[in-house]
Design an enzyme around this catalytic site. Structure first.
Site, PDB file in Angstrom:
ATOM      1  N   GLU B  54      43.888  35.950  22.760  1.00 43.67           N
ATOM      2  CA  GLU B  54      43.493  34.753  23.271  1.00 43.67           C
ATOM      3  C   GLU B  54      42.347  33.893  22.583  1.00 43.67           C
ATOM      4  OE1 GLU B  54      43.596  37.388  25.055  1.00 43.67           O
ATOM      5  OE2 GLU B  54      45.544  37.080  26.717  1.00 43.67           O
ATOM      6  N   PHE B 116      44.269  41.790  41.141  1.00 42.29           N
ATOM      7  CA  PHE B 116      44.806  42.541  39.931  1.00 42.29           C
ATOM      8  C   PHE B 116      44.526  41.290  38.959  1.00 42.29           C
ATOM      9  CE2 PHE B 116      47.644  43.082  36.260  1.00 42.29           C
ATOM     10  CZ  PHE B 116      46.947  44.054  35.483  1.00 42.29           C
ATOM     11  N   GLN B 117      43.856  41.557  38.049  1.00 46.45           N
ATOM     12  CA  GLN B 117      43.488  40.432  36.895  1.00 46.45           C
ATOM     13  C   GLN B 117      42.786  39.118  37.593  1.00 46.45           C
ATOM     14  OE1 GLN B 117      47.048  40.246  34.277  1.00 46.45           O
ATOM     15  NE2 GLN B 117      46.048  41.478  32.999  1.00 46.45           N
ATOM     16  N   LYS B 166      48.780  31.080  40.975  1.00 44.82           N
ATOM     17  CA  LYS B 166      50.294  31.353  40.833  1.00 44.82           C
ATOM     18  C   LYS B 166      51.263  30.808  41.891  1.00 44.82           C
ATOM     19  CE  LYS B 166      53.149  35.243  39.304  1.00 44.82           C
ATOM     20  NZ  LYS B 166      53.176  36.744  38.877  1.00 44.82           N
ATOM     21  N   MET B 479      25.203  37.027   5.265  1.00 47.84           N
ATOM     22  CA  MET B 479      24.206  36.110   5.538  1.00 47.84           C
ATOM     23  C   MET B 479      22.792  36.829   6.565  1.00 47.84           C
ATOM     24  SD  MET B 479      22.751  33.070   5.512  1.00 47.84           S
ATOM     25  CE  MET B 479      23.908  31.614   5.472  1.00 47.84           C
TER      26      MET B 479
END
Lengths: 180, 565
Positions: B54, B116-117, B166, B479
């Protein structure tokens, strides 16, 4: 120099907006001393009163950031001198103490407080005023063991004869009309 | 428009089409499956790019937004999908990049149950979004999406996030789409105040040593022509910030180069000699100002800025001019006199000469044995006729590429400025290429940043994106190593890398790749890459301990810029 500032925010009444506002203070590690939110005189618009102890420079920058929040209509800041403000405090004391002495009656009378409810077991006293005043009454009443004490956040109204929000809304509407 | 009965998921896709979305970057998962199912029917209308993570989707959306000026759109599922977007959203917030991120959320009855999630994505993303909103019923979808695009793209742009439960994706609604053009609590930009313009013009007309500093605000407002016309009329030298790169052609005679920590010598030291600073669409970032208390002390400051919160945030403006850069520059143009500042501009050129002799020549035409990052950048820019889009990761290669890559066209620089997000380069190149299909996209990455998001090579190959990747490999987190060398007594604490075989990795993804270790192979290597039809990775093994100079040491004044250690 740090001093007390009153930040007033006019906003939409949306879920999560309180969080969006407080994280602006959190990010800069500024403590909120008092916070009050309720419906304003304008329909659908909420009014926040937030008290912080900060420098004017930091407060100005915070107000700019608050105004960036999409759901915030306008934010202002004022010193204590520029505002009339009040807090409300409630005290619950044992009623027995009123039977034994007239001290409580005198305290209530001198503080301009009032009694809201008396039962056999307890008496509830209400006082409005500045924090020092409500605190002073607490110290006095506590001689009789205050059972519960609560103080509200500050509410405040500007002393300014010009209503800056109304002025702003007029300017904003003119700006929107010009853009259309 | 007649309404029709559709599902929330279909409404999401139709709303995006109404906003002119042609590309979506995303990654499916449980809570966003209904939306992905609706998307399946629209593959002729919109391209979905499946990234490998993602974070790749959100950086790709940023790259797309940077080159197109339109909002980048990304999809992710709830929980980890959504939290993986956060780095890119934070990056977009600090760099003012318009994004519309759509995340799936557990069904509304499950909110707050540790389902869940489930994660509180609205809460998590709040500090790093311009606006966000949770949708729990299908009816809200068209208006929420319209508002999201309006907020993301108007005024000072930024990322917005819509979290769609959802059950709202499954529900039906009567669909009707109306674009958002006004929100009563939100003023995207203020009209330019003609009195402020007059005040600014008076200062400009009287200035002896004026210097214009411009940032991304010029690009966002499409004010490139106005900027060019303004400096040509007034003869004022102009310096760009990292995000202002490409808003003016590199070779414009009044372009005096880059500001900031690793910017050019002239604009940095001359900032403290100027008697007037005209800041256009830039925010006085600490990498630009160095020590603020000694910054531009001889100058009056004019600040042209769209965001009122930027006025006096870091540097006090003597004349703030609110409004978008295009309008304010155009109005200013009418009020300033034709002028020339030849002697003053020459002072910058004299500085350039010093910088060239002490730094640039050694960087881009080195005589030492090992390869330098600078020569690879110079050749890549030449081989693309200075017409490519430059994408960089973060670190030494970013600074070197920003210094030496040349630009002819605006919206040609894609980099992570404010947040400094390592791993940005490869996924941002995906979005940049999709946003500018006909242009060459040249991406510089270091061996450190490359390994943060190299899985997106798979996305590049799957979508046949002809991205050219130049991996400048010094086997170090360069760096950080440079700072350790200069400021931490060469205590190289955890900055050396044991690297994999990058050629084998690219080939493993099905991407042609080549490794260059010698100077005589470099030009031909870059030439071959640029001529190759399709994606290509060129690994250039550079000197392990080269540094980026000039440098304004952290906390030092811009006039204390050093040319060598």
């Amino acid at each position: 120099m740090k001093q007390e500032f009153n930040i007033t925010i006019f906003s939409e009444n949306h879920i999560g907006l309180l969080n969006r506002i407080t994280i602006i203070f959190t990010r800069r590690k500024i403590n909120i001393e008092s916070l009050t939110v309720s419906a304003s005189a304008l329909k659908g618009i909420s009014k926040f009163t937030i008290v912080v102890n900060e420098t004017q420079d930091r407060v100005m920058k915070v107000v700019s950031q608050l105004e960036k929040v999409v759901d915030v209509m306008k934010a202002f800041y004022h010193t204590n001198d520029e505002m009339i403000f009040q807090e409300i405090a409630l005290y619950k004391v044992p009623t027995e103490a009123l039977y034994n002495t007239d001290k409580i009656e005198k305290m209530v009378r001198n503080a301009g407080a009032r009694i809201l409810e008396i039962t056999r077991e307890y008496t509830v006293i209400e006082k409005t005023g500045h924090k020092e005043e409500t605190q002073a009454l607490f110290e006095q009443l506590n001689e009789f063991h205050v059972m519960q004490f609560i103080r509200s956040g500050r509410i405040a109204i500007t002393r300014d004869p010009i209503e800056r929000l109304s002025e702003f809304l007029k300017e904003r509407d003119a700006m929107f009309d010009a853009l259309d | 428009m007649a309404t029709k009965r559709i599902t929330g998921s279909q409404a999401v896709i139709l709303s995006l089409l109404e906003e002119g979305v042609d590309t979506i970057f995303g990654y499916p998962g449980g809570a966003i499956m209904p939306i992905y199912d609706a998307l399946y029917d629209f593959d002729k209308h919109v391209t979905h790019i499946l990234t490998r993570h993602e974070q790749g989707a959100v950086h790709a959306a940023e790259g797309y937004a940077k080159v197109t000026g339109k909002a980048g759109v990304c999809f992710a599922t709830s929980g980890p999908g959504a939290t993986n977007l956060i780095t890119g959203i934070a990056d977009a917030q600090i760099d003012s990049i318009p994004l519309v991120c759509i995340t799936g959320q557990v069904a509304s009855p499950l909110l707050g149950t540790d389902a869940f999630q489930e994660s509180d994505v609205v809460g998590i993303s709040m500090p790093v979004t311009k606006w966000n909103y949770q949708v729990t019923s299908a009816e809200e979808i068209p208006d929420a999406i319209a508002k999201a695009f309006y907020i993301a793209q108007s005024g000072r742009p930024g990322p917005v996030l819509l979290d769609i439960a959802k059950d709202a994706q499954f529900q039906e609604l009567d669909f009707e789409y109306k674009k958002c053009t006004k929100i009563r609590s939100y003023i995207p930009e203020f009209p330019v105040d003609p009195f402020k313009v007059k005040e600014a013009a008076d200062l400009i007309n009287a200035a002896k040593k004026p210097l214009l500093l411009f940032g991304q605000g010029v690009i966002i407002a499409n004010a490139e022509d106005e900027l060019k016309a303004f400096i040509e009329k007034t003869g004022i030298p102009a310096a760009w910030t990292l995000l202002g790169l490409s808003a003016l052609p590199t070779d414009h005679p009044l372009n005096v180069g880059m500001l900031g920590m690793h910017g050019n010598y002239g604009p940095n030291i001359k900032t403290n000699e100027a008697d007037l600073i005209i800041a256009v669409g830039m925010r006085f970032d600490d990498r630009v100002t160095g020590k603020v208390s000694t910054y531009a002390k001889n100058a009056k400051i004019i600040h042209l800025e769209v965001d009122p919160a930027e006025i006096n945030k870091i540097v006090k403006a003597d004349v703030p001019v609110l409004g978008n850069a295009r309008n304010s520059l155009a109005m200013l143009m009418e009020n300033v006199q034709q002028n020339k500042h030849d002697a003053w501009v020459q002072e910058f050129r004299d500085c350039d000469k010093i910088e060239y002799e002490k730094v640039i020549q050694k960087d881009i035409f080195p005589e030492k044995q090992g390869l330098t990052m600078g020569e690879a950048v110079r050749i890549a820019s030449e081989k693309t006729n200075h017409e490519a889009i430059l994408v960089t990761d973060v670190g030494q290669q970013q600074m070197i590429a920003s210094r030496y890559f040349k630009f002819k066209h605006s919206k040609s620089n894609v980099t992570s400025g404010g947040l400094g997000t390592m791993g940005y380069g490869i996924p941002a190149a995906v979005g940049a290429q999709l946003g500018a299909k006909d242009r060459k996209v040249v991406t510089f990455v270091g061996d450190g940043g490359f390994q943060m998001t190299l899985q997106e090579l798979g996305t590049i190959v799957q979508n046949k994106l002809p991205v050219k990747i130049i991996l400048l490999n010094n086997n170090f987190l360069g760096m950080v190593r440079q700072w350790q060398q200069l400021f931490f007594e060469k205590r190289y604490s955890f900055t050396e890398l044991t690297n994999p075989d990058f050629i084998m990795i690219a080939n493993g993804f099905g991407m042609p790749a080549h490794k260059v270790t010698k100077r005589e192979e470099l030009e031909a290597g870059i030439q071959k890459m640029m001529e190759h039809d399709g994606p290509y990775l060129l690994e250039v093994v550079v000197e392990k301990e080269d540094n980026v100079f000039p440098m304004v040491p952290a906390g030092a004044s811009v006039s204390d810029i050093i040319l060598e250690a």
